[in-house]
Design an enzyme around this catalytic site. Structure first.
Site, PDB file in Angstrom:
ATOM      1  N   ASP A   8      -5.663   7.104  -5.544  1.00 15.19           N
ATOM      2  CA  ASP A   8      -6.285   5.900  -6.097  1.00 15.19           C
ATOM      3  C   ASP A   8      -6.201   6.059  -7.611  1.00 15.19           C
ATOM      4  O   ASP A   8      -7.013   6.763  -8.207  1.00 15.19           O
ATOM      5  CB  ASP A   8      -7.734   5.779  -5.639  1.00 15.19           C
ATOM      6  CG  ASP A   8      -8.438   4.584  -6.271  1.00 15.19           C
ATOM      7  OD1 ASP A   8      -7.823   3.510  -6.355  1.00 15.19           O
ATOM      8  OD2 ASP A   8      -9.598   4.741  -6.696  1.00 15.19           O
ATOM      9  N   GLU A  72      -2.124   3.355  -4.240  1.00 16.80           N
ATOM     10  CA  GLU A  72      -2.543   1.958  -4.301  1.00 16.80           C
ATOM     11  C   GLU A  72      -1.742   1.222  -5.367  1.00 16.80           C
ATOM     12  O   GLU A  72      -1.485   1.763  -6.442  1.00 16.80           O
ATOM     13  CB  GLU A  72      -4.039   1.892  -4.616  1.00 16.80           C
ATOM     14  CG  GLU A  72      -4.623   0.513  -4.432  1.00 16.80           C
ATOM     15  CD  GLU A  72      -6.135   0.524  -4.572  1.00 16.80           C
ATOM     16  OE1 GLU A  72      -6.816   0.913  -3.616  1.00 16.80           O
ATOM     17  OE2 GLU A  72      -6.602   0.137  -5.655  1.00 16.80           O
ATOM     18  N   ASP A 144     -13.992   7.072  -5.885  1.00 16.70           N
ATOM     19  CA  ASP A 144     -12.542   7.111  -6.121  1.00 16.70           C
ATOM     20  C   ASP A 144     -11.839   8.027  -5.117  1.00 16.70           C
ATOM     21  O   ASP A 144     -10.726   7.742  -4.677  1.00 16.70           O
ATOM     22  CB  ASP A 144     -12.247   7.555  -7.554  1.00 16.70           C
ATOM     23  CG  ASP A 144     -12.743   6.546  -8.575  1.00 16.70           C
ATOM     24  OD1 ASP A 144     -12.321   5.376  -8.516  1.00 16.70           O
ATOM     25  OD2 ASP A 144     -13.574   6.922  -9.425  1.00 16.70           O
TER      26      ASP A 144
END
Length: 171
Positions: A8, A72, A144
């Site tokens: 991420d 992502e 996160d």
């Protein structure tokens, strides 16, 4: 068995999650954050942040020897400067994966949320809750890190779907 490193990306905190997939079974290996912000007394310049991210992801790859890498995608935020920094952080992580010869898969945030929570509009606490439940964790990972585990889980789900589809086509 396949080890998946999920990322991420962020220009201050980059979350990571490592899972092992064996068929439909997912096993938690590790998660955490790469802190690229520096300190309040000495914040890092952008180039230094990108180096910290690259080096951190490279260390994770060396430590866990993943077979696949998932990250992502950038979403267009209201602030173009933030989106640009996020894209640069993604690039630093992707380069580390490419240098290691890993295949790179990219997933939109809505797709990750849908794969893990069941809705593309899920919030961070819902993602954390489902990551804990699905991976049978004893603790709630930092947001996160949970997002990175969700990216890895989304990739595992898509891998499994591709395997099932390939099996149906060969019949």
């Amino acid at each position: 068995m396949t080890v998946i490193l999920g990322i991420d990306p962020g220009s201050r905190l980059t979350g990571y999650g490592v899972i092992r997939q064996s068929g439909n079974q997912l096993t938690y290996l590790a998660s955490g954050c790469i802190n690229a912000a520096g300190t309040a007394a000495k914040p890092l310049a952008l180039a230094e942040k990108l180096k910290v991210i690259h080096d951190g992801v490279s260390e994770l790859i060396a430590q866990f020897q993943p077979d696949e890498f998932a990250i992502e995608q950038v979403f267009m935020a209201r602030n173009p400067d933030s989106a640009l920094k996020l894209g640069q952080a993604r690039g630093a992580a992707i380069v580390a994966a490419a240098q290691a010869g890993l295949p790179v898969a990219e997933y939109a945030a809505r797709l990750v949320k849908q794969a893990v929570v069941g809705t593309g509009a899920a919030d961070k606490s819902q993602i954390q809750h489902m990551v804990v439940a699905m991976l049978k964790l004893s603790h709630r990972p930092q947001a996160d890190a949970a997002d990175a585990l969700a990216v890895a889980m989304c990739h595992a789900h898509h891998r499994q779907q591709a395997i099932l589809m390939a099996g149906r086509r060969s019949r």
